[in-house]
Structures are given as structure tokens and as C-alpha cells.
Design an enzyme around this catalytic site. Structure first.
Site, PDB file in Angstrom:
ATOM      1  N   ASN A   1      13.687 -74.962  81.897  1.00 22.16           N
ATOM      2  CA  ASN A   1      14.941 -74.250  81.633  1.00 22.16           C
ATOM      3  C   ASN A   1      16.000 -74.741  82.607  1.00 22.16           C
ATOM      4  O   ASN A   1      16.012 -74.363  83.778  1.00 22.16           O
ATOM      5  CB  ASN A   1      14.709 -72.737  81.774  1.00 22.16           C
ATOM      6  CG  ASN A   1      15.999 -71.921  81.642  1.00 22.16           C
ATOM      7  OD1 ASN A   1      17.082 -72.479  81.384  1.00 22.16           O
ATOM      8  ND2 ASN A   1      15.893 -70.621  81.812  1.00 22.16           N
TER       9      ASN A   1
ATOM     10  N   LYS B   1      14.553 -74.201  86.209  1.00 20.79           N
ATOM     11  CA  LYS B   1      13.385 -73.338  86.315  1.00 20.79           C
ATOM     12  C   LYS B   1      12.227 -73.973  85.559  1.00 20.79           C
ATOM     13  O   LYS B   1      12.351 -74.255  84.369  1.00 20.79           O
ATOM     14  CB  LYS B   1      13.702 -71.941  85.763  1.00 20.79           C
ATOM     15  CG  LYS B   1      14.775 -71.222  86.570  1.00 20.79           C
ATOM     16  CD  LYS B   1      15.221 -69.897  85.956  1.00 20.79           C
ATOM     17  CE  LYS B   1      16.361 -69.302  86.801  1.00 20.79           C
ATOM     18  NZ  LYS B   1      17.053 -68.181  86.189  1.00 20.79           N
TER      19      LYS B   1
ATOM     20  N   ASP C   1      19.596 -71.838  72.488  1.00 21.61           N
ATOM     21  CA  ASP C   1      20.317 -70.587  72.744  1.00 21.61           C
ATOM     22  C   ASP C   1      21.154 -70.155  71.549  1.00 21.61           C
ATOM     23  O   ASP C   1      21.467 -68.983  71.385  1.00 21.61           O
ATOM     24  CB  ASP C   1      21.269 -70.782  73.939  1.00 21.61           C
ATOM     25  CG  ASP C   1      20.693 -70.245  75.236  1.00 21.61           C
ATOM     26  OD1 ASP C   1      19.623 -69.607  75.203  1.00 21.61           O
ATOM     27  OD2 ASP C   1      21.325 -70.464  76.282  1.00 21.61           O
TER      28      ASP C   1
ATOM     29  N   GLY D   1      24.309 -63.466  84.284  1.00 21.76           N
ATOM     30  CA  GLY D   1      23.763 -64.393  85.276  1.00 21.76           C
ATOM     31  C   GLY D   1      24.930 -65.167  85.854  1.00 21.76           C
ATOM     32  O   GLY D   1      26.009 -64.612  86.061  1.00 21.76           O
ATOM     33  N   ALA D   2      24.726 -66.471  86.112  1.00 22.18           N
ATOM     34  CA  ALA D   2      25.867 -67.302  86.485  1.00 22.18           C
ATOM     35  C   ALA D   2      26.806 -67.402  85.281  1.00 22.18           C
ATOM     36  O   ALA D   2      28.010 -67.197  85.379  1.00 22.18           O
ATOM     37  CB  ALA D   2      25.387 -68.682  86.916  1.00 22.18           C
ATOM     38  N   GLY D   3      26.226 -67.688  84.101  1.00 20.62           N
ATOM     39  CA  GLY D   3      26.934 -67.495  82.838  1.00 20.62           C
ATOM     40  C   GLY D   3      26.691 -66.069  82.388  1.00 20.62           C
ATOM     41  O   GLY D   3      25.713 -65.451  82.802  1.00 20.62           O
TER      42      GLY D   3
ATOM     43  N   GLY E   1      20.469 -62.371  86.462  1.00 16.04           N
ATOM     44  CA  GLY E   1      20.490 -62.132  87.914  1.00 16.04           C
ATOM     45  C   GLY E   1      21.345 -60.943  88.319  1.00 16.04           C
ATOM     46  O   GLY E   1      20.915 -60.094  89.113  1.00 16.04           O
TER      47      GLY E   1
ATOM     48  N   GLY F   1      22.617 -58.569  86.135  1.00 19.24           N
ATOM     49  CA  GLY F   1      22.186 -57.402  85.353  1.00 19.24           C
ATOM     50  C   GLY F   1      20.950 -56.742  85.944  1.00 19.24           C
ATOM     51  O   GLY F   1      20.812 -55.518  85.915  1.00 19.24           O
ATOM     52  N   GLU F   2      20.060 -57.559  86.528  1.00 22.02           N
ATOM     53  CA  GLU F   2      18.816 -57.010  87.080  1.00 22.02           C
ATOM     54  C   GLU F   2      18.990 -56.498  88.507  1.00 22.02           C
ATOM     55  O   GLU F   2      18.319 -55.559  88.914  1.00 22.02           O
ATOM     56  CB  GLU F   2      17.726 -58.097  87.078  1.00 22.02           C
ATOM     57  CG  GLU F   2      17.277 -58.508  85.687  1.00 22.02           C
ATOM     58  CD  GLU F   2      16.581 -59.868  85.690  1.00 22.02           C
ATOM     59  OE1 GLU F   2      15.780 -60.144  86.604  1.00 22.02           O
ATOM     60  OE2 GLU F   2      16.864 -60.670  84.773  1.00 22.02           O
TER      61      GLU F   2
HETATM   62  N1  LIG Z   1      20.689 -59.159  94.413  1.00 22.41           N
HETATM   63  C1  LIG Z   1      21.691 -59.604  93.665  1.00 22.41           C
HETATM   64  N2  LIG Z   1      22.834 -58.886  93.558  1.00 22.41           N
HETATM   65  C2  LIG Z   1      23.856 -59.334  92.828  1.00 22.41           C
HETATM   66  N3  LIG Z   1      23.848 -60.485  92.135  1.00 22.41           N
HETATM   67  C3  LIG Z   1      22.753 -61.236  92.191  1.00 22.41           C
HETATM   68  C4  LIG Z   1      21.614 -60.845  92.940  1.00 22.41           C
HETATM   69  N4  LIG Z   1      20.669 -61.801  92.803  1.00 22.41           N
HETATM   70  C5  LIG Z   1      21.190 -62.754  92.002  1.00 22.41           C
HETATM   71  N5  LIG Z   1      22.441 -62.412  91.643  1.00 22.41           N
HETATM   72  C6  LIG Z   1      23.365 -63.187  90.815  1.00 22.41           C
HETATM   73  O1  LIG Z   1      22.676 -63.742  89.709  1.00 22.41           O
HETATM   74  C7  LIG Z   1      23.248 -65.015  89.396  1.00 22.41           C
HETATM   75  C8  LIG Z   1      22.155 -65.942  88.880  1.00 22.41           C
HETATM   76  O2  LIG Z   1      21.582 -65.340  87.765  1.00 22.41           O
HETATM   77  P1  LIG Z   1      20.536 -66.126  86.861  1.00 22.41           P
HETATM   78  O3  LIG Z   1      20.362 -65.311  85.634  1.00 22.41           O
HETATM   79  O4  LIG Z   1      19.322 -66.430  87.654  1.00 22.41           O
HETATM   80  O5  LIG Z   1      21.363 -67.450  86.675  1.00 22.41           O
HETATM   81  P2  LIG Z   1      21.465 -68.569  85.604  1.00 22.41           P
HETATM   82  O6  LIG Z   1      22.623 -68.169  84.759  1.00 22.41           O
HETATM   83  O7  LIG Z   1      21.688 -69.822  86.387  1.00 22.41           O
HETATM   84  O8  LIG Z   1      20.173 -68.583  84.828  1.00 22.41           O
HETATM   85  C9  LIG Z   1      23.900 -65.544  90.660  1.00 22.41           C
HETATM   86  O9  LIG Z   1      25.212 -65.961  90.321  1.00 22.41           O
HETATM   87  C10 LIG Z   1      23.955 -64.330  91.575  1.00 22.41           C
HETATM   88  O10 LIG Z   1      25.303 -64.007  91.809  1.00 22.41           O
HETATM   89  C1  LIG Z   2      24.674 -70.274  78.196  1.00 22.66           C
HETATM   90  C2  LIG Z   2      24.879 -70.236  79.671  1.00 22.66           C
HETATM   91  O1  LIG Z   2      25.952 -69.975  80.142  1.00 22.66           O
HETATM   92  O2  LIG Z   2      23.772 -70.462  80.419  1.00 22.66           O
HETATM   93  P1  LIG Z   2      23.565 -70.176  81.976  1.00 22.66           P
HETATM   94  O3  LIG Z   2      23.870 -68.732  82.170  1.00 22.66           O
HETATM   95  O4  LIG Z   2      22.118 -70.511  82.206  1.00 22.66           O
HETATM   96  O5  LIG Z   2      24.516 -71.045  82.710  1.00 22.66           O
HETATM   97 MG   LIG Z   3      20.285 -68.414  82.857  1.00 27.22          MG
END
Ligand SMILES: Nc1ncnc2c1ncn2[C@@H]1O[C@H](COP(=O)(O)OP(=O)(O)O)[C@@H](O)[C@H]1O
Ligand SMILES: CC(=O)OP(=O)(O)O
Ligand SMILES: [Mg+2]
Length: 372
Positions: free
Chosen positions: A7, A14, A114, A176-178, A297, A299-300
Site C-alpha cells: 500500500n 505499508k 480505490d 489520514g494524510a489524504g 490516522g 479519524g482513529e
Molecule cells: N495521535 C494522532 N493524533 C492526531 N493525528 C494523528 C495521530 N496519529 C496520526 N495522525 C495523523 O494521521 C495522518 C496519517 O494517517 P494515515 O491514515 O496513516 O495516512 P495515509 O493517508 O498516508 O495512509 C498523519 O497526517 C497524522 O497527522
Molecule cells: C486517495 C488518497 O488521498 O490516499 P492517501 O490518503 O493514502 O494519500
Molecule cells: Mg492512507
């Protein structure tokens, strides 16, 4: 069947080996600059037992690749042709695919998209009000992304909220980041916030989310920024990073806000304003809301974001229990006492979703080959 799941996200790579019991082991390359992942893959192959198949997450499958597909060179070329539509992602995923095909030349590689889950958006939700010749010529429409995560979250949210009665109308928040939202009716995606590209919709770590298209044109024609500069600004220097002095990580924004940094406070407020407005729009597409699910990230792991969004969504029957909300960072129900709508947290498990899709496709191919 042991499936290696690859991923490649915008900020991480990942790698997970998933067995038939959905036990996963592996590693993250975090932060990943998009460089050659061969060393990480080879290390994982050394550390784990045998690998029977490999599943890859791709953000964009375009109009045609809407189901998991075994990768050959022709499929690889079709995926590569979509790279300009997802500049942060597709090239990185292709680099990971190429490295994995070299490291594991004897197993099937399956691409999962996706865009597959949101391929069922209603015509009203997927259509842009643009000139017909443009739409026809370039297939300009909303595709939607994060579908692998949204599908997993919608299913898990339904299970978690089962005791709470109706669970037909689910809004999943992948933060997440997105970041994007998905409106899921009876397990089918009917609306979402990302569109033709991954820039539309919510405020993200470094992406702007929706802005006035007239503003983009003004930057081009009146401010004399070229297209590459504008893309760079919208993809890498906007979102939380654009608002909070270059900080794109929600953890840093929350810490700066707690220390009364006004830019971080505004960044948080803009993020939550868009999030709550987006959830309301998704609920309107569903004709109401039974379950609200947070994943990814942020949301959790950011109860502050969940609490602030829920506080804005009381008119939809949303309320979270403060103690449950503060304590929950894995699958769990955080619904408040007087809520009419259930709110849950779901761990993003793109790895298990991709492993499941990979196993299912390869089993179906095997079964069809066995038929006389
Ligand atoms: N404890 C936390 N509190 C707030 N935000 C967090 C925490 N842990 C991770 N994040 C956020 O989650 C994001 C990454 O989420 P993730 O779903 O793993 O990313 P990706 O989109 O790369 O798959 C980071 O930008 C970070 O800001
Ligand atoms: C679709 C997308 O933005 O993916 P990611 O959150 O992994 O960057
Ligand atoms: Mg992601």
C-alpha cells in the site's frame, strides 16, 4: 493463502503479509520519499514465510479498471497512463509494483483500486455541471478515492453498530494524510467528496480540498503563476500545512492549538468546518444518517476532531460520549447517551481489504480453470 499487501500512500509505504485468518505482519516505511522500495521488500520477504500472492493498492483505476485485476504488462501500462490524474500516488505505487514483481516473479500480482467502491455513485453525485463536449471527450466526472478504506469501514461500522438498530445509511470519514467522506447506502457507495482528482473535498494534510475554480484560473491568468506552481501549491503547501505555518501533521496542529497558537486554532476550525459540512452533505445524499464512522490516522487518533465535528452535527442526531471518545483509538462505539445516530471508530485496514479481494479473485480464476 499468504498475501503480501503493498500500500503506497502519499506519505507512507505499508507492507503487510496477511494469512487466511487475517493475521497481518509487516512494516511501514514512514515517511517514504517514493524512492526504490526494493530493499524494504527484500527484507520483508526474508523475514516472513512463503508468499503465495501479492495485492497492490492503486488509487486510480480510471473508467475501466473497477474490479481487482491480475497485473500483466498491458494492465501495468493502463495503470501507468492514469498517473497524471493522481500525481502524488500512482507513480509511487507503480515503483512499488515493479519492485515487487522483480522480487516475487513467480506469484500473481493483483491490483485493487480505490476508485472501485465509488464506481456506484448515483448519476447526480458523479456528474459535474460542465459542457457536454468536455465531459464526453475527457470523461470528466467524479471518480472518488479511498474506496478500499471506505468499504472496509462501512462494513465494520455496520457490525459495530449492529445493536443500535438501523444501519443502512452510513457515512464513513477517512481522515489520514489524504481525507474524504463516503455516503454508503445498504453497502453501496452513493456519494463521496473526492472527485476527478484527489484534490476535491475536505481539507487535508497538505492538499487544499475544494477551492473556487475561478480562484485557480485567476492565479494562472492574473497572478501569472504557471500550472506546475499552482499544482505544487495545491498538493503540497495547502491544507493544514498552508494554514498552520507548514505543519501538515494533525498531531502538531493539535499541540500548537493547545499552546494557543492562533494559526493552528484557525487550521483546526477550517478543517472541522469542512468536515462537518461534508458529513451533512453525505447525510443529505442518504436521506438521513444511521451510523457515522471515523477512520484513518486522524479519524482513529484525534478525539478532538471527532468531538468538534460531532458537536456541529447534533441536528443529525449525532453525539459522542466524552469518555468513550477520549479512550477509543481502535474499533469501538463512542455514541453518546441521547444520540439518535451511532458514532463509531474503525481502524483503517486497507491491508485486509486488499488481501480479501486478492484471495477472492485468484480463487475465482482457479475455480473457472478447474471447470471442464
Ligand atoms: N495521535 C494522532 N493524533 C492526531 N493525528 C494523528 C495521530 N496519529 C496520526 N495522525 C495523523 O494521521 C495522518 C496519517 O494517517 P494515515 O491514515 O496513516 O495516512 P495515509 O493517508 O498516508 O495512509 C498523519 O497526517 C497524522 O497527522
Ligand atoms: C486517495 C488518497 O488521498 O490516499 P492517501 O490518503 O493514502 O494519500
Ligand atoms: Mg492512507
Amino acid at each position: 493463502m499468504a498475501v503480501l499487501v503493498v500500500n503506497a500512500g502519499s506519505s507512507t509505504l505499508k507492507l503487510r503479509l496477511v494469512d487466511d485468518a487475517d493475521t497481518a505482519e509487516g512494516a511501514d516505511v514512514d515517511p517514504w520519499d517514493g524512492g526504490d522500495p526494493t530493499a524494504a521488500l527484500e527484507a520483508l520477504c526474508r523475514d516472513v514465510g512463503s508468499i503465495d500472492a501479492c495485492g497492490h493498492r492503486f488509487v486510480h483505476g480510471g473508467a475501466d479498471l473497477t474490479a481487482p485485476t491480475v497485473v500483466d504488462n498491458a494492465v501495468r501500462d493502463r495503470i501507468a497512463a492514469l498517473a497524471p490524474r493522481a500525481p502524488l500516488h500512482q507513480a509511487r505505487s507503480l515503483a512499488a509494483l515493479d519492485a515487487a514483481r522483480r522480487a516475487l516473479p513467480d506469484v500473481d500480482h493483483v491490483a485493487c483500486f480505490d476508485t472501485a467502491f465509488p464506481s456506484t455513485l448515483t448519476p447526480a453525485a458523479r456528474t459535474y455541471a460542465l459542457p457536454e463536449p468536455w465531459r464526453r471527450r475527457w470523461d470528466l466526472r467524479r471518480f472518488g478515492f479511498h474506496g478500499i478504506s471506505h468499504r472496509w469501514a462501512a462494513r465494520r461500522a455496520g457490525d459495530l453498530a449492529a445493536a443500535g438498530g438501523d444501519k443502512r445509511r452510513v457515512v464513513t470519514c477517512h481522515l489520514g494524510a489524504g481525507a474524504s467522506l463516503c455516503a454508503v447506502l445498504n453497502g453501496r457507495s452513493v456519494d463521496t467528496t473526492m472527485g476527478f482528482t484527489l484534490l476535491e473535498g475536505l481539507v487535508m494534510a497538505t492538499r487544499s480540498g475544494s477551492v473556487d475554480p475561478g480562484l485557480v484560473l485567476w492565479l494562472l491568468t492574473d497572478a501569472h503563476l504557471d500550472a506546475a506552481k499552482i499544482l505544487e501549491g495545491l498538493e503540497h503547501h495547502s491544507g493544514l500545512a498552508g494554514l498552520a505555518g507548514g505543519i501538515g501533521d494533525m498531531r502538531d496542529v493539535l499541540a500548537a492549538r493547545a499552546a494557543r497558537d492562533p494559526a493552528a486554532a484557525l487550521a483546526f476550525d477550517v478543517y472541522v468546518h469542512r468536515l462537518a459540512a461534508g458529513v451533512a452533505a453525505m447525510a443529505a445524499a442518504l436521506g438521513g444518517l444511521d451510523v457515522l464512522a471515523f477512520t484513518g490516522g486522524v479519524g482513529e487518533h484525534a478525539p478532538e476532531v471527532r468531538a468538534a465535528a460531532a458537536a456541529r452535527l447534533g441536528f443529525l442526531g449525532v453525539a459522542v460520549d466524552p469518555d468513550a471518545n477520549a479512550a477509543t483509538s481502535a474499533d469501538g462505539d463512542i455514541t453518546g447517551r441521547d444520540a439518535r445516530t451511532r458514532t463509531v471508530v474503525v481502524s483503517a485496514r486497507e491491508d485486509l481489504e486488499v488481501a480479501g479481494e486478492t484471495r477472492e479473485l485468484l480463487a475465482a480464476i482457479k475455480a473457472s480453470e478447474a471447470r471442464p
